[in-house]
Design a protein around this motif. Sequence first.
Motif, PDB file in Angstrom:
ATOM      1  N   GLU A  17     -79.780-110.706  44.579  1.00  0.00           N
ATOM      2  CA  GLU A  17     -81.154-111.012  44.164  1.00  0.00           C
ATOM      3  C   GLU A  17     -81.802-109.815  43.476  1.00  0.00           C
ATOM      4  O   GLU A  17     -82.535-109.964  42.512  1.00  0.00           O
ATOM      5  CB  GLU A  17     -81.988-111.428  45.367  1.00  0.00           C
ATOM      6  CG  GLU A  17     -81.652-112.813  45.885  1.00  0.00           C
ATOM      7  CD  GLU A  17     -82.481-113.208  47.094  1.00  0.00           C
ATOM      8  OE1 GLU A  17     -82.781-112.321  47.923  1.00  0.00           O
ATOM      9  OE2 GLU A  17     -82.827-114.387  47.209  1.00  0.00           O
ATOM     10  N   ALA A  18     -81.514-108.618  43.984  1.00  0.00           N
ATOM     11  CA  ALA A  18     -82.140-107.406  43.437  1.00  0.00           C
ATOM     12  C   ALA A  18     -81.491-106.926  42.142  1.00  0.00           C
ATOM     13  O   ALA A  18     -82.189-106.481  41.218  1.00  0.00           O
ATOM     14  CB  ALA A  18     -82.086-106.290  44.479  1.00  0.00           C
ATOM     15  N   ALA A  58     -75.537-118.839  51.457  1.00  0.00           N
ATOM     16  CA  ALA A  58     -76.931-119.176  51.149  1.00  0.00           C
ATOM     17  C   ALA A  58     -77.110-120.680  51.025  1.00  0.00           C
ATOM     18  O   ALA A  58     -78.082-121.252  51.541  1.00  0.00           O
ATOM     19  CB  ALA A  58     -77.364-118.485  49.856  1.00  0.00           C
ATOM     20  N   ALA A  59     -76.168-121.331  50.372  1.00  0.00           N
ATOM     21  CA  ALA A  59     -76.269-122.787  50.186  1.00  0.00           C
ATOM     22  C   ALA A  59     -76.150-123.530  51.501  1.00  0.00           C
ATOM     23  O   ALA A  59     -76.843-124.521  51.735  1.00  0.00           O
ATOM     24  CB  ALA A  59     -75.189-123.263  49.220  1.00  0.00           C
ATOM     25  N   GLU A  60     -75.274-123.067  52.379  1.00  0.00           N
ATOM     26  CA  GLU A  60     -75.110-123.737  53.671  1.00  0.00           C
ATOM     27  C   GLU A  60     -76.371-123.624  54.510  1.00  0.00           C
ATOM     28  O   GLU A  60     -76.754-124.576  55.196  1.00  0.00           O
ATOM     29  CB  GLU A  60     -73.888-123.170  54.400  1.00  0.00           C
ATOM     30  CG  GLU A  60     -72.582-123.650  53.786  1.00  0.00           C
ATOM     31  CD  GLU A  60     -71.351-122.956  54.347  1.00  0.00           C
ATOM     32  OE1 GLU A  60     -71.501-121.948  55.081  1.00  0.00           O
ATOM     33  OE2 GLU A  60     -70.240-123.422  54.040  1.00  0.00           O
ATOM     34  N   ASP A  61     -77.038-122.483  54.442  1.00  0.00           N
ATOM     35  CA  ASP A  61     -78.320-122.328  55.149  1.00  0.00           C
ATOM     36  C   ASP A  61     -79.363-123.300  54.598  1.00  0.00           C
ATOM     37  O   ASP A  61     -80.072-123.969  55.348  1.00  0.00           O
ATOM     38  CB  ASP A  61     -78.846-120.894  55.008  1.00  0.00           C
ATOM     39  CG  ASP A  61     -78.202-119.932  55.991  1.00  0.00           C
ATOM     40  OD1 ASP A  61     -77.416-120.382  56.859  1.00  0.00           O
ATOM     41  OD2 ASP A  61     -78.474-118.721  55.888  1.00  0.00           O
ATOM     42  N   ASP A  62     -79.454-123.359  53.268  1.00  0.00           N
ATOM     43  CA  ASP A  62     -80.418-124.271  52.634  1.00  0.00           C
ATOM     44  C   ASP A  62     -80.100-125.723  52.979  1.00  0.00           C
ATOM     45  O   ASP A  62     -80.997-126.514  53.287  1.00  0.00           O
ATOM     46  CB  ASP A  62     -80.403-124.096  51.114  1.00  0.00           C
ATOM     47  CG  ASP A  62     -81.124-122.843  50.643  1.00  0.00           C
ATOM     48  OD1 ASP A  62     -81.766-122.170  51.473  1.00  0.00           O
ATOM     49  OD2 ASP A  62     -81.043-122.542  49.440  1.00  0.00           O
ATOM     50  N   LEU A  63     -78.817-126.058  52.925  1.00  0.00           N
ATOM     51  CA  LEU A  63     -78.418-127.443  53.188  1.00  0.00           C
ATOM     52  C   LEU A  63     -78.695-127.824  54.640  1.00  0.00           C
ATOM     53  O   LEU A  63     -79.139-128.943  54.919  1.00  0.00           O
ATOM     54  CB  LEU A  63     -76.937-127.638  52.867  1.00  0.00           C
ATOM     55  CG  LEU A  63     -76.411-129.062  52.989  1.00  0.00           C
ATOM     56  CD1 LEU A  63     -77.185-130.017  52.096  1.00  0.00           C
ATOM     57  CD2 LEU A  63     -74.926-129.103  52.670  1.00  0.00           C
ATOM     58  N   ALA A  64     -78.469-126.904  55.564  1.00  0.00           N
ATOM     59  CA  ALA A  64     -78.741-127.182  56.978  1.00  0.00           C
ATOM     60  C   ALA A  64     -80.228-127.482  57.173  1.00  0.00           C
ATOM     61  O   ALA A  64     -80.593-128.403  57.915  1.00  0.00           O
ATOM     62  CB  ALA A  64     -78.311-126.003  57.842  1.00  0.00           C
ATOM     63  N   LEU A  98     -81.988-115.968  43.520  1.00  0.00           N
ATOM     64  CA  LEU A  98     -80.540-115.965  43.754  1.00  0.00           C
ATOM     65  C   LEU A  98     -79.869-117.103  42.992  1.00  0.00           C
ATOM     66  O   LEU A  98     -78.860-116.909  42.314  1.00  0.00           O
ATOM     67  CB  LEU A  98     -80.253-116.099  45.254  1.00  0.00           C
ATOM     68  CG  LEU A  98     -78.785-116.215  45.638  1.00  0.00           C
ATOM     69  CD1 LEU A  98     -78.095-114.869  45.506  1.00  0.00           C
ATOM     70  CD2 LEU A  98     -78.646-116.736  47.064  1.00  0.00           C
ATOM     71  N   TRP A  99     -80.436-118.323  43.094  1.00  0.00           N
ATOM     72  CA  TRP A  99     -79.809-119.474  42.449  1.00  0.00           C
ATOM     73  C   TRP A  99     -79.882-119.401  40.942  1.00  0.00           C
ATOM     74  O   TRP A  99     -78.924-119.772  40.239  1.00  0.00           O
ATOM     75  CB  TRP A  99     -80.408-120.780  42.981  1.00  0.00           C
ATOM     76  CG  TRP A  99     -79.945-120.979  44.375  1.00  0.00           C
ATOM     77  CD1 TRP A  99     -80.676-120.914  45.520  1.00  0.00           C
ATOM     78  CD2 TRP A  99     -78.582-121.175  44.779  1.00  0.00           C
ATOM     79  NE1 TRP A  99     -79.861-121.069  46.608  1.00  0.00           N
ATOM     80  CE2 TRP A  99     -78.574-121.232  46.189  1.00  0.00           C
ATOM     81  CE3 TRP A  99     -77.382-121.297  44.095  1.00  0.00           C
ATOM     82  CZ2 TRP A  99     -77.411-121.412  46.923  1.00  0.00           C
ATOM     83  CZ3 TRP A  99     -76.212-121.477  44.826  1.00  0.00           C
ATOM     84  CH2 TRP A  99     -76.239-121.535  46.221  1.00  0.00           C
ATOM     85  N   ILE A 100     -80.981-118.908  40.404  1.00  0.00           N
ATOM     86  CA  ILE A 100     -81.082-118.763  38.952  1.00  0.00           C
ATOM     87  C   ILE A 100     -80.043-117.765  38.464  1.00  0.00           C
ATOM     88  O   ILE A 100     -79.360-117.976  37.454  1.00  0.00           O
ATOM     89  CB  ILE A 100     -82.516-118.363  38.548  1.00  0.00           C
ATOM     90  CG1 ILE A 100     -83.474-119.530  38.848  1.00  0.00           C
ATOM     91  CG2 ILE A 100     -82.586-117.963  37.079  1.00  0.00           C
ATOM     92  CD1 ILE A 100     -84.937-119.166  38.804  1.00  0.00           C
ATOM     93  N   GLU A 101     -79.897-116.685  39.196  1.00  0.00           N
ATOM     94  CA  GLU A 101     -78.861-115.694  38.874  1.00  0.00           C
ATOM     95  C   GLU A 101     -77.469-116.325  38.950  1.00  0.00           C
ATOM     96  O   GLU A 101     -76.625-116.112  38.079  1.00  0.00           O
ATOM     97  CB  GLU A 101     -78.963-114.511  39.848  1.00  0.00           C
ATOM     98  CG  GLU A 101     -77.898-113.468  39.659  1.00  0.00           C
ATOM     99  CD  GLU A 101     -77.991-112.727  38.338  1.00  0.00           C
ATOM    100  OE1 GLU A 101     -76.935-112.316  37.819  1.00  0.00           O
ATOM    101  OE2 GLU A 101     -79.106-112.548  37.817  1.00  0.00           O
ATOM    102  N   VAL A 115     -67.948-122.961  42.596  1.00  0.00           N
ATOM    103  CA  VAL A 115     -68.735-122.866  43.830  1.00  0.00           C
ATOM    104  C   VAL A 115     -70.111-123.495  43.653  1.00  0.00           C
ATOM    105  O   VAL A 115     -70.535-124.312  44.471  1.00  0.00           O
ATOM    106  CB  VAL A 115     -68.868-121.395  44.285  1.00  0.00           C
ATOM    107  CG1 VAL A 115     -69.898-121.258  45.397  1.00  0.00           C
ATOM    108  CG2 VAL A 115     -67.526-120.859  44.752  1.00  0.00           C
ATOM    109  N   THR A 116     -70.827-123.149  42.585  1.00  0.00           N
ATOM    110  CA  THR A 116     -72.188-123.674  42.413  1.00  0.00           C
ATOM    111  C   THR A 116     -72.174-125.185  42.198  1.00  0.00           C
ATOM    112  O   THR A 116     -73.048-125.891  42.688  1.00  0.00           O
ATOM    113  CB  THR A 116     -72.930-122.970  41.253  1.00  0.00           C
ATOM    114  OG1 THR A 116     -72.156-123.064  40.054  1.00  0.00           O
ATOM    115  CG2 THR A 116     -73.200-121.515  41.570  1.00  0.00           C
TER     116      THR A 116
END
Length: 199
Positions: A17-18, A58-64, A98-101, A115-116
């Motif tokens: 992200e940074a 990150a995606a698994e956290d969002d999906l949960a 993060l996702w835009i990156e 992956v995306t």
Amino acid sequence: MAERRQELLRAAIGQIEARGVAAVRIADVASALGVSNALVLYHFSTKEKLVAAAFTHAAEDDLAHLRKLLGRRTSALRRLRSAVRWYAPTGQAKGWRLWIEGWGAALRVPALRVVTRYLATPGKAAITEVIAEGVAGGEFRCPDPAGAALRLTALLDGLAVQMTAYTGAVSRARAQEWVDDALARELGLDRAALTAAVR
């Protein structure tokens, strides 16, 4: 072992992200935790594998969290609006930078593209399922739940790009208004009915 891996993934997400996918180094992740490069490489043998695992984490956290919102014991409409408001760049979902990156890097990194693309599928499927449930229960009308889910998430993704990359381009209030308008339109409801139903 598993706890250390989670720490490394969280650090990698922060560094991506940074710094961005292209600029982030194994050394940046190691330094963020005060550990050696060798430790990072022990868990993830290459930068590419570390980056792919970080996006997956990150995606698994969002999906949960999305599944938790969509699995509540309330009407399909309430669950959908709650999920859409959380996912929208005006809500509490974190990680749009993060996702835009990731989307940008996926144009150049085939492994990240895989992956995306793979990670986007379950969220749309979960939204599709709740829309279909609401149609079956007579809460609203939608002839194409899968298409509606795709259009809604495309709108949210596009707003996220505008609001993250171009500060001030779209106000939070205007974005939320557009999101509610789109949700009402996709579900065959007028805006007043949508608002009244979820109060």
